[in-house]
Every structure is written in structure tokens, then in C-alpha cells.
Design an enzyme around this catalytic site. Structure first.
Site, short mmCIF file in Angstrom:
data_model
loop_
_atom_site.label_atom_id
_atom_site.label_comp_id
_atom_site.label_asym_id
_atom_site.label_seq_id
_atom_site.Cartn_x
_atom_site.Cartn_y
_atom_site.Cartn_z
N ARG A 44 1.09 -1.05 -0.13
CA ARG A 44 0.03 0.05 0.04
C ARG A 44 0.78 1.11 0.05
NH1 ARG A 44 -2.61 -4.10 1.10
NH2 ARG A 44 -4.84 -4.35 1.27
N ASP A 153 -15.80 6.72 12.25
CA ASP A 153 -14.73 6.05 11.74
C ASP A 153 -13.61 6.77 11.17
OD1 ASP A 153 -14.66 2.59 10.94
OD2 ASP A 153 -13.34 3.96 9.82
#
Length: 296
Positions: A44, A153
Site C-alpha cells: 500500500r 470511523d
């Protein structure tokens, strides 16, 4: 000579650079990445470094630290978080909420009082929407109180999906057919786009207040006070011991006296904090802030 992106993509970060990156992510997000996550992180980071044209990790970290908009840090956070859940996951804890906890919380409160429930680490919204459905279906006093459902979140992408309220068959696998028919509308023209999908009804979408919150950032959680029940399930397993202790302390400050924290089945508050009293209910074990814990 500086690092080349190609080296990072092919070989991954050096041990020193990996440690530096993990320290940065832990400080900014609370998330702890061990050596076991090395391949996951390397892939990533390499993708994002290539996307922004960073010549090495130092340059990329400078971008993360000093970019005024914070857009790249948010993109990286979105890539680094795993969000797999479904409706009525670990339902026994929702049963505990409607069968025991809520009645205890309102025992000495007049009708019309406020109840605040916070789903921390709500991912794509299945948890707070499950709570809403459980309240409507199983708590006979739901209309007697002003109920606030808060959900947060750190991942902006999953929050957009949560607000949209569109789900596939896997997310609804644990939902009884009569509840699916009552609270969800089938989406048309989706069979060729990965299978059938359903959208939760507008009244439920509007009943949950979703917000972008990093629970490791004291400034971002300052607005969460007087909370009666906090659901934080299977989030703190991604934190290290220090991060879990800090989160437990933050939740304690956010709770109203007598409020409860609900953790995932593999998590135990006794390993994080001595501030809470374990409460064993018929359906589940929750962790309570003592009633004499003082006003917030």
C-alpha cells in the site's frame, strides 16, 4: 543517493524505514502494524508513493506531515484499514442492550430524557443500523426517550458507504427475512454489478449521525461526552497495549457516570484499564463506568 520508488515496490521498505513508518502511523491513528503486517503495508505504501511521485519514504512522510489539506494522509488511512462486517454481528450484545442495559440506564430518568449511543469504528454502518433496528423491534420504550445514535470511523470512504446505506447479500446474511423486507429496499439494475443490493430505508439512514473521527486524537473526540453506551468492537485489536490503554481512558471520559462500553468477544477491558466495573448480564459482559465516577 535517495531511494527510488522502484526499489520500494520491488523489495519493500528497509527495516528502519518500516519502523519509522509504523511509528508515524501509530502516533497519528493509533493503529499498530507489526512485522506480520509487513507485506500488507509495503504494497500500500508503494502504491501511494508511486501515485504522488515521492522519491523515497522521507519525502512521502514529509507530504503526510505537512500537506495542509491532509488529503494524502486520509487516502493512506483508507487503504490501511480493514472493514469487514455484517448486520447483527455478535447479536447477543445487541440483545443485552435491549433486554438489560437500556432499562437500567433509564430507571431514574423521566420520559423525554436523552440517551446517547456511540458506535466507534462503525465501518460501513452495519453496526449502528443494527442497533437502530434492535431498538425499534425489541425495546418497548423506544418512543419514550430522545435517542441519539452516533457513529464514527477514521476511514472517509467507508463513511460515505455507510451514509448511502447500500448493502450486498453478504452484509445482510444474518438478517431475518421479515426485517429485510421491513427496513430495506431492493436496488434495481444491480445484478450485473456484483449481485443484488439493498438500500436501508431513509428513516433509518437519517437516524444515525456519522462523523469522521480518529479516536487516537483527543481533539477529535472532545465532542463525545455524556455517552450512555459505547460500542467499540474488534477495533482495539489493531492497537498496541499503550494505544488500548489510551482508548480506554478516552472512552471513560466520554461516558456519562454509569455508562457502558461493549467490546469485541476477544477483547477484555481488564487488560486495558482498572477504571471500569465488569457487569455480567444474561446475554453478555459489558464494562461500566462507576456511577460515582463524577460528573463530566
Amino acid at each position: 543517493m535517495g531511494e527510488r520508488v522502484g526499489e520500494s515496490e520491488a523489495d519493500g521498505l528497509s527495516p528502519e524505514d518500516y519502523a519509522t513508518l509504523c511509528d508515524f502511523l501509530r502516533d497519528r491513528t493509533g493503529l499498530s502494524f507489526t512485522e506480520a503486517k509487513r507485506y500488507f503495508v509495503d504494497r500500500r505504501i508503494a502504491a501511494r508513493m508511486q501515485a504522488v511521485g515521492a522519491t523515497g519514504l522521507r519525502a512521502y512522510l514529509n507530504l503526510l506531515r505537512f500537506q495542509a489539506s491532509g488529503e494524502e494522509l486520509q487516502r493512506l488511512v483508507n487503504l490501511m484499514t480493514v472493514n469487514e462486517t455484517y448486520f447483527f454481528r455478535e447479536k447477543y450484545q445487541f440483545d443485552c442492550l435491549v433486554n438489560s442495559v437500556l432499562d437500567e440506564l433509564v430507571r431514574d430518568r423521566p420520559k423525554g430524557s436523552r440517551l446517547r449511543i456511540w458506535s466507534a469504528g462503525c465501518a460501513t454502518g452495519e453496526e449502528p443500523y443494527s442497533i437502530a433496528i434492535m431498538l425499534l423491534e425489541n425495546w418497548g420504550r423506544v418512543d419514550d426517550y430522545e435517542i441519539e445514535l452516533l457513529a464514527s470511523d477514521i476511514d472517509s470512504a467507508v463513511l460515505e458507504r455507510a451514509r448511502a446505506g447500500i448493502y450486498d447479500e453478504r452484509a445482510l446474511q444474518g438478517l431475518p427475512a421479515h426485517l429485510r423486507a421491513k427496513y430495506f429496499q431492493p436496488m434495481r439494475g444491480t445484478a450485473e454489478a456484483g449481485g443484488p443490493r439493498w438500500r436501508i430505508i431513509e428513516d433509518l439512514r437519517e437516524s444515525v449521525d456519522f462523523s469522521l473521527v480518529n479516536i487516537a486524537d483527543p481533539q477529535q473526540v472532545r465532542g463525545f461526552r455524556g455517552i450512555d453506551v459505547i460500542f467499540c468492537r474488534n477495533l482495539l485489536i489493531y492497537f498496541d497495549d499503550l494505544g488500548r490503554r489510551e482508548a480506554a481512558s478516552m472512552f471513560y471520559d466520554a461516558l456519562a457516570p454509569g455508562g457502558f462500553v461493549c467490546l469485541g468477544h476477544s477483547e477484555s477491558m481488564s487488560r486495558m484499564s482498572s477504571l471500569y466495573v465488569p457487569r455480567r448480564f444474561p446475554d453478555a459482559i459489558l464494562y461500566q463506568k462507576p456511577v460515582d465516577g463524577g460528573a463530566l
